[in-house]
Design a protein around this motif. Structure first.
Motif, short mmCIF file in Angstrom:
data_model
loop_
_atom_site.label_atom_id
_atom_site.label_comp_id
_atom_site.label_asym_id
_atom_site.label_seq_id
_atom_site.Cartn_x
_atom_site.Cartn_y
_atom_site.Cartn_z
N PHE A 262 0.83 -1.20 0.00
CA PHE A 262 0.00 0.00 0.00
C PHE A 262 0.87 1.26 0.00
O PHE A 262 0.45 2.31 -0.48
CB PHE A 262 -0.92 0.03 1.22
N THR A 287 -3.47 13.63 -1.12
CA THR A 287 -2.65 12.43 -0.92
C THR A 287 -2.29 12.27 0.55
O THR A 287 -2.06 13.26 1.25
CB THR A 287 -1.35 12.55 -1.76
N LEU A 335 0.70 6.77 0.79
CA LEU A 335 -0.23 5.68 0.51
C LEU A 335 -0.60 5.82 -0.96
O LEU A 335 -1.08 6.88 -1.39
CB LEU A 335 -1.48 5.78 1.38
N THR A 337 -1.91 6.32 -4.53
CA THR A 337 -3.17 6.91 -4.96
C THR A 337 -3.80 6.15 -6.13
O THR A 337 -4.96 6.38 -6.47
CB THR A 337 -2.97 8.38 -5.38
N ARG A 366 -6.34 -2.14 -3.34
CA ARG A 366 -6.81 -0.95 -2.64
C ARG A 366 -5.90 0.25 -2.89
O ARG A 366 -4.67 0.11 -2.95
CB ARG A 366 -6.90 -1.24 -1.14
N PHE A 368 -5.68 4.85 -2.02
CA PHE A 368 -6.08 5.82 -1.00
C PHE A 368 -5.97 7.24 -1.55
O PHE A 368 -4.96 7.59 -2.17
CB PHE A 368 -5.17 5.68 0.23
N ARG A 369 -7.02 8.02 -1.31
CA ARG A 369 -6.99 9.43 -1.71
C ARG A 369 -7.67 10.26 -0.64
O ARG A 369 -8.71 9.86 -0.09
CB ARG A 369 -7.68 9.64 -3.07
N ASN A 370 -7.11 11.41 -0.37
CA ASN A 370 -7.62 12.28 0.67
C ASN A 370 -8.82 13.07 0.13
O ASN A 370 -8.73 14.26 -0.16
CB ASN A 370 -6.52 13.23 1.14
N ALA A 379 -12.48 7.77 0.62
CA ALA A 379 -11.05 8.06 0.77
C ALA A 379 -10.22 6.78 0.61
O ALA A 379 -9.01 6.85 0.40
CB ALA A 379 -10.78 8.70 2.13
N GLU A 380 -10.86 5.64 0.70
CA GLU A 380 -10.17 4.35 0.59
C GLU A 380 -11.05 3.45 -0.26
O GLU A 380 -12.18 3.17 0.09
CB GLU A 380 -9.97 3.77 1.98
#
Length: 514
Positions: A262, A287, A335, A337, A366, A368-370, A379-380
């Motif tokens: 990840f 991010t 993490l 993106t 999987r 991850f993005r803020n 966000a995940e």
């Protein structure tokens, strides 16, 4: 309705019932005709407790028993209170002094309590009391509590005249209930001394030889007895769709990429994809950055120099971005993106082979993005990606592959919209029609990797790479009919739906499977 437990002996343990049963059998050669006749402290036994004890004794061949199904009259709560403390009319009579003046109705009511009205009416009907100067006085010297005597007789199994039984039933003192009791006889191994049976043989028993002195509980191998069935696990709808996607890729000859990390460096996630270091997607607003460890410099130095050159000064027909590319920015750990970070790494390894060979890669994992969560964003989430590298590929190949791919997924209605991506040119957004939302929903992105990305990798100039990616959640929403992605993944998920949702067949029509 009061259950038969209400009349059972209070605080009676299984050991007390076992002792009573064994003593009764030991005294009587014919056994126990009906366990309903047994009592402890003048209270009948709870027949459910009796059954539990009988099952335990029967498993050891101490007793045998059979069921007796009967209908019995049982006492309800108020009747049990009458048996304990007398009927309301007797309570009223006993509360009135024996003198001629009697007692006021207010004082009498405070003494008798809630049953005062009925007790007074019944006492007047029986001519036990009369009106006096104070209120009420006795009309006879003594009374007999026939109601209490009747209820005791009913409790002990007597059947009174129909009219009397109907009257007590109307007053909600008694009710008829089907009950089960048991006829018990001595078993082949009858004994009044029950030794505790061991369920397991231990290492100490074997070592000392004490196992010879213990009695062990028999295993129940009766037909149909399987014990408690182990609970199986359930696949989340996302995992069902994921496996269908995976099988489709494998059937098409794709190789699955290793996506088991990840955390990746900004170099592979951004820089290798020709995404400038000033790009908004690289901000903390979009991010997730790691604090400890915060950096990593494990990437090929010669490749890094080619990436730096194309970013700062251009090359391969491009003028680049014209900025001072910084290694420190590329070293930042994040993490990931998108799973394209894995694709760039795999294409680099492909370029290092002595002779180029066409390749088809895929990944489902999987990312991850803020982002702010809403009905269509998390966000995940999970991203699916397909990559094809070969000589002479063009945009038409990409469109044809996507139509075939999504048709196989069970998503026939798709359309494309021109878009911009730093690492693909031309680029297209992929839309699918969502019946639940009643509109076209973006489900993915696609394009052809730019020369600025491919050539630094070391791939031959006549090699093109087409790629597409989509979130796993949105196709799953379409397939299972969800309108809000938060009902599929996250803290709002109803866990029960994981068990109840059907298997996923992507070759069927859209919507919930029947």
């Amino acid at each position: 309705m009061q259950s038969s437990h209400a009349a059972s002996a209070p605080n009676v343990s299984p050991a007390d019932i076992q002792l009573l049963l064994l003593d009764s059998l030991d005294r009587d050669l014919v056994g126990i005709p009906d366990t309903a006749s047994l009592s402890i402290a003048a209270h009948p036994l709870d027949q459910l407790q009796v059954l539990s004890v009988l099952n335990a004794l029967s498993s050891r061949d101490v007793v045998t028993f059979s069921f007796i199904e009967t209908e019995r009259w049982i006492l309800l709560d108020e009747a049990l209170e009458i048996v304990d403390s007398g009927s309301p009319e007797v309570k009223v009579f006993n509360a009135i002094p024996a003198n001629q003046d009697g007692i006021s109705t207010a004082e009498l009511q405070s003494i008798v309590g809630e049953s005062y009205k009925f007790g007074q009416a019944a006492a007047f009907k029986n001519k036990w009391i009369k009106k006096s100067s104070l209120g009420l006085a006795r009309n006879v010297d003594s009374v007999v509590d026939a109601t209490r005597a009747d209820l005791i007789a009913i409790r002990d199994g007597s059947i009174l005249p129909d009219r009397t039984m109907a009257d007590y039933k109307k007053r909600k003192l008694i009710d008829k209930k089907k009950t089960t009791s048991y006829s018990v006889q001595k078993g082949p191994k009858f004994t009044t001394t029950i030794v505790k049976e061991e369920t397991d043989i231990t290492q100490d028993m074997v070592a000392t030889g004490d196992w010879k002195n213990f009695q062990f509980k028999k295993y129940n191998f009766a037909p149909g007895v399987t014990g408690v069935a182990p609970r199986g696990g359930y696949l989340h709808p996302l995992m069902k769709v994921r496996e269908e996607f995976r099988q489709i890729f494998l059937e098409l000859g794709f190789t699955e990429m290793p996506t088991n990390k990840f955390v990746d460096s900004s170099f592979w996630n951004f820089d290798a994809l020709f995404q400038p270091q000033q790009h908004p997607a690289r901000d903390a607003h979009d991010t997730f950055f790691l604090k400890d460890p915060a950096t990593d410099d494990k990437f090929p130095r010669d490749y890094m120099e080619r990436v730096k050159q194309v970013h700062s000064h251009g090359g391969y027909g491009s003028i680049g971005y014209g900025y001072d590319w910084k290694k420190e920015e590329a070293e930042k750990l994040i993490l990931r993106t998108h799973t394209t970070a894995i694709s760039s790494n795999m294409l680099y390894k492909l370029a290092q082979e002595k002779e180029f060979r066409p390749a088809k890669y895929f990944s489902i994992d999987r990312v991850f993005r803020n982002e702010t969560t809403d009905a269509t964003h998390l966000a995940e989430f999970h991203q699916l990606e397909g990559v094809v590298a070969d000589r002479g590929l063009a945009l038409g190949d990409l469109i044809g592959v996507l139509h075939s791919f999504f048709q196989k997924l069970g998503i026939p209605r798709i359309k494309f919209k021109p878009a911009f991506n730093p690492y693909t040119e031309p680029s297209m957004e992929i839309f699918s029609w969502h019946d639940g939302l009643g509109k076209w929903v973006e489900i993915g992105n696609s394009g052809m990797f730019r020369p600025e990305m491919l050539r630094p990798l070391g791939l031959p100039e006549d090699v093109s790479v087409i790629a597409w990616g989509l979130g796993l959640e949105r196709p799953t929403m379409i397939k299972y009919g969800y309108d809000d992605i938060r009902e599929l993944l996250g803290h709002k998920v109803n866990i029960d739906m994981v068990q109840k949702n059907p298997i996923c067949r992507l070759d069927k029509k859209m919507g919930r499977e029947l």
